[in-house]
Write an enzyme that holds these catalytic residues in place. Structure first.
Site, PDB file in Angstrom:
ATOM      1  CG  ASP A 204      -8.202   7.592  12.698  1.00  0.00           C
ATOM      2  OD1 ASP A 204      -7.349   6.911  13.278  1.00  0.00           O
ATOM      3  OD2 ASP A 204      -9.135   7.088  12.039  1.00  0.00           O
ATOM      4  CG  ASP A 206      -9.525   4.304  14.689  1.00  0.00           C
ATOM      5  OD1 ASP A 206     -10.193   4.672  13.712  1.00  0.00           O
ATOM      6  OD2 ASP A 206      -8.269   4.250  14.679  1.00  0.00           O
ATOM      7  CG  ASP A 289     -12.959   6.729  11.965  1.00  0.00           C
ATOM      8  OD1 ASP A 289     -13.526   7.660  11.350  1.00  0.00           O
ATOM      9  OD2 ASP A 289     -12.004   6.089  11.494  1.00  0.00           O
TER      10      ASP A 289
HETATM   11  P1  ATP Z   1      -3.612   5.330  12.150  1.00  0.00           P
HETATM   12  O1  ATP Z   1      -2.762   5.571  13.338  1.00  0.00           O
HETATM   13  O2  ATP Z   1      -2.997   5.839  10.905  1.00  0.00           O
HETATM   14  O3  ATP Z   1      -5.015   5.801  12.343  1.00  0.00           O
HETATM   15  P2  ATP Z   1      -4.822   2.762  12.250  1.00  0.00           P
HETATM   16  O4  ATP Z   1      -4.272   1.386  12.250  1.00  0.00           O
HETATM   17  O5  ATP Z   1      -5.596   3.173  13.461  1.00  0.00           O
HETATM   18  O6  ATP Z   1      -3.632   3.746  11.971  1.00  0.00           O
HETATM   19  P3  ATP Z   1      -7.238   3.262  10.716  1.00  0.00           P
HETATM   20  O7  ATP Z   1      -7.361   3.637   9.282  1.00  0.00           O
HETATM   21  O8  ATP Z   1      -7.727   4.257  11.697  1.00  0.00           O
HETATM   22  O9  ATP Z   1      -5.708   2.901  10.937  1.00  0.00           O
HETATM   23  O10 ATP Z   1      -7.992   1.893  10.880  1.00  0.00           O
HETATM   24  C1  ATP Z   1      -8.026   1.132  12.073  1.00  0.00           C
HETATM   25  C2  ATP Z   1      -8.715  -0.181  11.811  1.00  0.00           C
HETATM   26  O11 ATP Z   1     -10.101   0.029  11.628  1.00  0.00           O
HETATM   27  C3  ATP Z   1      -8.205  -0.874  10.564  1.00  0.00           C
HETATM   28  O12 ATP Z   1      -7.639  -2.092  10.941  1.00  0.00           O
HETATM   29  C4  ATP Z   1      -9.384  -1.145   9.688  1.00  0.00           C
HETATM   30  O13 ATP Z   1      -9.500  -2.507   9.405  1.00  0.00           O
HETATM   31  C5  ATP Z   1     -10.575  -0.680  10.502  1.00  0.00           C
HETATM   32  N1  ATP Z   1     -11.362   0.239   9.674  1.00  0.00           N
HETATM   33  C6  ATP Z   1     -11.023   1.487   9.338  1.00  0.00           C
HETATM   34  N2  ATP Z   1     -11.963   2.048   8.550  1.00  0.00           N
HETATM   35  C7  ATP Z   1     -12.924   1.124   8.406  1.00  0.00           C
HETATM   36  C8  ATP Z   1     -14.166   1.075   7.722  1.00  0.00           C
HETATM   37  N3  ATP Z   1     -14.620   2.111   7.026  1.00  0.00           N
HETATM   38  N4  ATP Z   1     -14.898  -0.061   7.800  1.00  0.00           N
HETATM   39  C9  ATP Z   1     -14.448  -1.104   8.513  1.00  0.00           C
HETATM   40  N5  ATP Z   1     -13.296  -1.134   9.188  1.00  0.00           N
HETATM   41  C10 ATP Z   1     -12.530  -0.043   9.125  1.00  0.00           C
HETATM   42 MN    MN Z   2      -6.710   4.976  13.428  1.00  0.00          MN
HETATM   43 MN    MN Z   3      -9.880   5.202  11.653  1.00  0.00          MN
END
Ligand code: ATP
Ligand code: MN
Ligand code: MN
Length: 365
Positions: A204, A206, A289
Site C-alpha cells: 500500500d 502510507d 492510508d
Molecule cells: P508494506 O510495503 O507491505 O505496506 P509497510 O511496512 O508499509 O509494508 P503497513 O502495514 O503499511 O506496512 O504499515 C506501516 C506502518 O504503519 C507499520 O509500522 C504500522 O506500525 C503502522 N500502522 C499500520 N496500520 C496502522 C494502524 N491501523 N494504526 C496504527 N499504526 C498503523
Molecule cells: Mn505500507
Molecule cells: Mn499501511
C-alpha cells in the site's frame, strides 16, 4: 605451538531497535522459513509463538554475513529451540520439512487467500475456513455476508495483491499533494511505511499529512477526500475521526500492535497506469492510508508509521521495559517523572529513549 581458534560467534543487541537492519541481507532462505512459521502461528491464533519466530528471523536479518553453521549463532538473544531446529534443517538440507508441510497445507493456503482480502483478518478467515469455505468463488456462491470494505477488497483482489511500485506511490503522493494544496496550502505530505524504509515496492501507500500551524489540520482530511473523490480518484474509502486527547494521557503499555487515534482514511485509489497489469483498462486499484497528525505529534506519527511493524513493537517494548516510558504514535511519556517528552524530530525521540538513532533504511526488521 597449537592455538585453538574459538569458533566465530556473532554479537547482537537484544532489542531490534538497537540494531541496524538493512533491506537486503544474506540469510534470505532462513528468514523466509522462519517467517512462514510466524505467519502460520498467527493464523492459528498463537501470537506468542508467532512473535518468537518473527524475533528469530529479525536477528538473522541483522547479521553482517551469511550464517553457515548453527554454532556461529552462539547464545544469540531471541532464538529459541524450535527456531534453531528450523535453521539447522535449512542449513543442512536447503529446506525444512515442517515449513514445506505448512506451505502445502490446505488450512495455510486458504488462510493466506482469505487474509489477502482487504478488510479480512485472521478471525474472519478462520471462521470461513471452519465453515468449509475454500475459495473466493465459495464466498460469492454461498452468499457469505461481507462488509462494504470486504466487498471492495474482493472486487479489486488481483490489483490489491499486485505490488505497488515506487513510481506509483510517488504518483499517488503527488495527487494527494495537489489536493491538499487546494484545501489547505502549506500542508506537507510525507511518504511513510515501507517506501520510506527504501523498499522498492509495497502492499500500500502510507501518507502522513501535517500543517506547520497547530490546529489548522483539523477537518482537513474530509475536504481532501471529497476533492479526490470528485476527481474520480477514489474507489473506496472509510474515514475515522481523531479521537486522541493528550489530557487523557497515553494508553497503558503492553497492548500489541496498538492502533493510534489520528484522523485517518483507509482507501482504495484509482491510479491511471500505462503498462503492467491493468494496462488494458488504463487504471489499477491501489491501497492508500492517509493519516493526519498535528505538528506537535508529527515526529511520533512519522516514527510510528515508518515501521517495520516489528521495529515499532520492539521500540515500544524497549521504552516500557528498559526506560519505564510509554511510546505510541502520538507521544512519549516518562512514567517515572510523570511528564511528556516533546520532540521535533525522530532523532530527538531516540535521544529521549537513550537509543542510537536508526535511520529508516535500517529499520527493516
Ligand atoms: P508494506 O510495503 O507491505 O505496506 P509497510 O511496512 O508499509 O509494508 P503497513 O502495514 O503499511 O506496512 O504499515 C506501516 C506502518 O504503519 C507499520 O509500522 C504500522 O506500525 C503502522 N500502522 C499500520 N496500520 C496502522 C494502524 N491501523 N494504526 C496504527 N499504526 C498503523
Ligand atoms: Mn505500507
Ligand atoms: Mn499501511
Amino acid at each position: 605451538r597449537v592455538t585453538t581458534l574459538a569458533p566465530h560467534r556473532w554479537q547482537m543487541a537484544p532489542y531490534a531497535c538497537q540494531r541496524r537492519t538493512p533491506l537486503l541481507h544474506s540469510n534470505q532462505p532462513l528468514t523466509e522459513a522462519l517467517e512462514t512459521l510466524a505467519e502460520e502461528a498467527g493464523f492459528s491464533g498463537s501470537e506468542g509463538r508467532s512473535l518468537a519466530f518473527t524475533r528469530a528471523a529479525s536477528v538473522l536479518k541483522a547479521l553482517p554475513g551469511r550464517l553457515s553453521t548453527l554454532e556461529e549463532l552462539g547464545p544469540l538473544p531471541g532464538i529459541g529451540e524450535h527456531s534453531r531446529r528450523v535453521i539447522q534443517d535449512v542449513l543442512e538440507d536447503g529446506v525444512c520439512a515442517e515449513v514445506e508441510r505448512v506451505k502445502l497445507s490446505e488450512r495455510y493456503q486458504t488462510m493466506k487467500l482469505f487474509t489477502k482480502i482487504f478488510g479480512v483478518g485472521v478471525r474472519t478467515a478462520s471462521r470461513w475456513y471452519q465453515e468449509g469455505l475454500r475459495t473466493l468463488v465459495d464466498l460469492q456462491e454461498r452468499g457469505t455476508k461481507l462488509t462494504r470494505q470486504q466487498q471492495a477488497g474482493l472486487r479489486h483482489y488481483d490489483d490489491l495483491n499486485t505490488p505497488v511500485e515506487r513510481g506509483e506511490a510517488e504518483s499517488i503522493s503527488r495527487a494527494v499533494q495537489g489536493a491538499v494544496q487546494r484545501c489547505l496550502p502549506g500542508t506537507s505530505v510525507t511518504l511513510a511505511g515501507g517506501f520510506r524504509r527504501g523498499k522498492p515496492h509495497g502492499h500500500d501507500v502510507d501518507l502522513l499529512l501535517t500543517h506547520p500551524e497547530a490546529g489548522r489540520e483539523a477537518g482537513l482530511l474530509s475536504r481532501v477526500v471529497s476533492w479526490l473523490d470528485s476527481q474520480d480518484l477514489i474507489l473506496y474509502q472509510h474515514s475515522q475521526e481523531n479521537s486522541y486527547a493528550l489530557q487523557e494521557g497515553p494508553e497503558p503499555p503492553g497492548g500489541r500492535d496498538v492502533m493510534d487515534r489520528f484522523e485517518r482514511c483507509f482507501s482504495i485509489f484509482r491510479l491511471e497506469v500505462q503498462g503492467g497489469p491493468g494496462a488494458a483498462r488504463g487504471w489499477k486499484a491501489v491501497r492508500v492510508d492517509l493519516v493526519v497528525a498535528p505538528i506537535s505529534q508529527f515526529p511520533f506519527a512519522l516514527l510510528g508509521w515508518t515501521g517495520s511493524r516489528h521495529f515499532e513493537r520492539e521500540l515500544r517494548r524497549f521504552a516500557s521495559h528498559e526506560r519505564k516510558m510509554v511510546l505510541n504514535s502520538h507521544a512519549l511519556y516518562d512514567s517515572r517523572r510523570n511528564l511528556f517528552l516533546p520532540a521535533v524530530s525522530e532523532e530527538e525521540i531516540f535521544q529521549h529513549l537513550g537509543l542510537e538513532y536508526v535511520p529508516p533504511a535500517q529499520r527493516n526488521t
